[in-house]
Design a protein around this motif. Structure first.
Motif, PDB file in Angstrom:
ATOM      1  N   MET A 257     -16.774   2.916 -31.615  1.00  0.00           N
ATOM      2  CA  MET A 257     -17.759   2.038 -32.259  1.00  0.00           C
ATOM      3  C   MET A 257     -17.284   1.584 -33.635  1.00  0.00           C
TER       4      MET A 257
ATOM      5  N   SER B 173     -15.560   1.606 -23.450  1.00  0.00           N
ATOM      6  CA  SER B 173     -16.184   2.344 -24.551  1.00  0.00           C
ATOM      7  C   SER B 173     -16.170   3.811 -24.131  1.00  0.00           C
TER       8      SER B 173
ATOM      9  N   SER C 152     -19.971  -0.093 -28.233  1.00  0.00           N
ATOM     10  CA  SER C 152     -18.774  -0.543 -28.953  1.00  0.00           C
ATOM     11  C   SER C 152     -19.006  -1.961 -29.457  1.00  0.00           C
TER      12      SER C 152
ATOM     13  N   LEU D  59     -12.282   2.328 -26.640  1.00  0.00           N
ATOM     14  CA  LEU D  59     -12.639   1.653 -27.888  1.00  0.00           C
ATOM     15  C   LEU D  59     -13.807   2.355 -28.568  1.00  0.00           C
TER      16      LEU D  59
END
Length: 451
Positions: A70, A91, A166, A68
């Protein structure tokens, strides 16, 4: 292993996707918009999404993990689908840590200079054919991607950003890496939308120092008072190695570094960059490169992209582009250019582009930051202020904050471009400082204006 990237077009995200693709992983991804150079680089490897947008049907139980970015929001439909299915979500700093658990992790942190220092280290290691894994935030000459992951390399060098990981992981990225060897270049309050007070910002660096593996090494800039205090107060059982600005002098627009072998010309300049060099030298020595070999390699280092990068030059004019936007970096960069070119007229142009720099209270931090320039210009977009939902800023506020009466302020990109175009560039240095592009300035055009 099958991995899906939510927000694959980001600078770090697309580099990680390319690195894992080269490692043999099956990669898919999505994004609502992808710009160059990410777009072309993903397309070349067959990783560019067929269409922009978020598609929850791309997420299935066959995916081993989601990474994932930001840029993706908490209500992203692909993220929500992954959560419903129980797919592992990382993240990108979390995934980098997972990939480097068995390696010696070298993490370069600090409010400024971390990209340059990481780039210097990689340049030296590459020069001496020492293979390491890495992640750095700027494109480097001689490197295809800025993330490189293998099974066999012993070291990984990571640029340690203090911004959040994230939308669902609010930890600063550098808290996740647990370094064996770390460097901190200095602390200058930034990211005020996340860390609204200096004390909150300092706390992130305290946590980072405490996260260094016991028995590990911290290299730090002892000239930074905030940093020096934090290091001295830390009870973590680590070895602490301070560094400071090395001796040097400037002669005929050339910086000469004083070494045990005599004066050595270097392409970089300015106290802050020479501090960066001193820190990089310490790290390289801890990675098996001795001082003599470090100097041999660093002599050919020309800098990282957008970090005091020379973008044009004629007999009478030099143009530099720099990522500087924080008050301390603006001051250091402007001073460095004037020191390197004392007999030329220095025009320093700063775009206020980040959330912090467009905050009316934070603006006061910029006092005297452009004073060493012969001529100073500030550009900002009222639309950018509005888009960030900040209080409006007036030209009068800018003048008061910078505390320079002859400061020129532009809010219209067309007017700013005309200012640059109409200059007589004989015996001048143009310094363009921004993390943006002044409302659409084509930097290639400048080459025509100065010729």
């Amino acid at each position: 292993m099958r991995l899906h990237f939510i927000a694959i077009g980001g600078s770090a995200m697309h580099n990680l996707a390319l690195a894992l693709h080269q490692k043999g992983y099956t990669i898919t991804g999505s994004d609502d918009m992808i710009y160059e150079p990410s777009r072309s680089r993903l397309k070349k490897e067959g990783l560019l999404p067929g269409e922009y947008g978020w598609f929850k049907e791309k997420i299935s139980e066959e995916i081993d993990a989601v990474i994932l970015g930001m840029h993706a929001r908490e209500d992203n439909p692909e993220l929500e689908r992954a959560q419903q299915l129980g797919v592992s979500i990382y993240s990108y700093p979390e995934f980098l840590y997972e990939q480097s658990k068995e390696k010696t992790r070298v993490v370069i942190g600090g409010s400024h200079g971390k990209t340059t220092i990481t780039s210097m280290i990689l340049h030296v290691l590459n020069y001496h054919h020492k293979n390491v894994d890495y992640m750095v935030g700027a494109q480097l000459e001689g490197f295809d991607t800025m993330v490189h992951l293998t099974k066999e390399n012993d070291f990984i060098v990571l640029e340690g950003d203090e911004y959040l990981s994230s939308a669902i992981d609010r930890r600063p990225k550098f808290h996740i890496y647990k370094p064996n060897i770390a460097l901190l270049s200095g602390i200058a309050w930034d990211h005020i939308n996340v860390f609204p007070t200096l004390d909150e910002y300092l706390e992130q660096f305290k946590i980072f120092i405490d996260s260094i593996v016991k028995g590990g090494i911290l290299v730090y800039n002892e000239e930074d008072k905030h940093l020096k205090k934090l290091v001295e107060e830390s009870n973590n059982t680590i070895r602490k190695h301070p560094y400071s600005t090395p001796e040097y002098h400037v002669e005929n627009e050339q910086t000469l570094l004083h070494t045990s072998e005599g004066d050595m010309p270097v392409s970089i300049f300015g106290e802050h960059n020479l501090q960066n060099l001193a820190g990089a030298k310490w790290i390289c020595q801890h990675m098996g490169i001795d001082e003599e070999d470090f100097y041999e390699a660093i002599a050919s280092f020309k800098g990282a992209s957008k970090r005091l990068e020379k973008i044009a030059e004629t007999k009478g004019t030099v143009v530099y582009k720099d990522f500087a936007h924080s008050p301390s970096k603006v001051m250091a960069t402007t001073r460095a250019v004037k020191q390197q070119y004392p007999d030329r007229h220095v025009i320093a142009c700063l775009e206020l582009h980040t959330y912090s720099s467009l905050n009316s209270e934070f603006l006061l931090q910029y006092k005297s930051s452009l004073d060493t320039a012969d001529e100073a210009v500030v550009f900002f977009s009222p639309e950018a202020v509005e888009n960030k939902k900040l209080d409006p800023i007036s030209k009068e506020q800018i003048l008061e904050s910078f505390s320079r009466k002859d400061l020129t302020v532009y809010t219209n990109p067309v007017d700013f471009k005309e200012f640059l175009k109409e200059q007589n560039y004989d015996n001048k240095v143009l310094l363009l400082m921004s993390s943006g592009n002044y409302g659409g300035l084509d930097f290639e055009e400048i080459k025509n204006w100065i010729s």
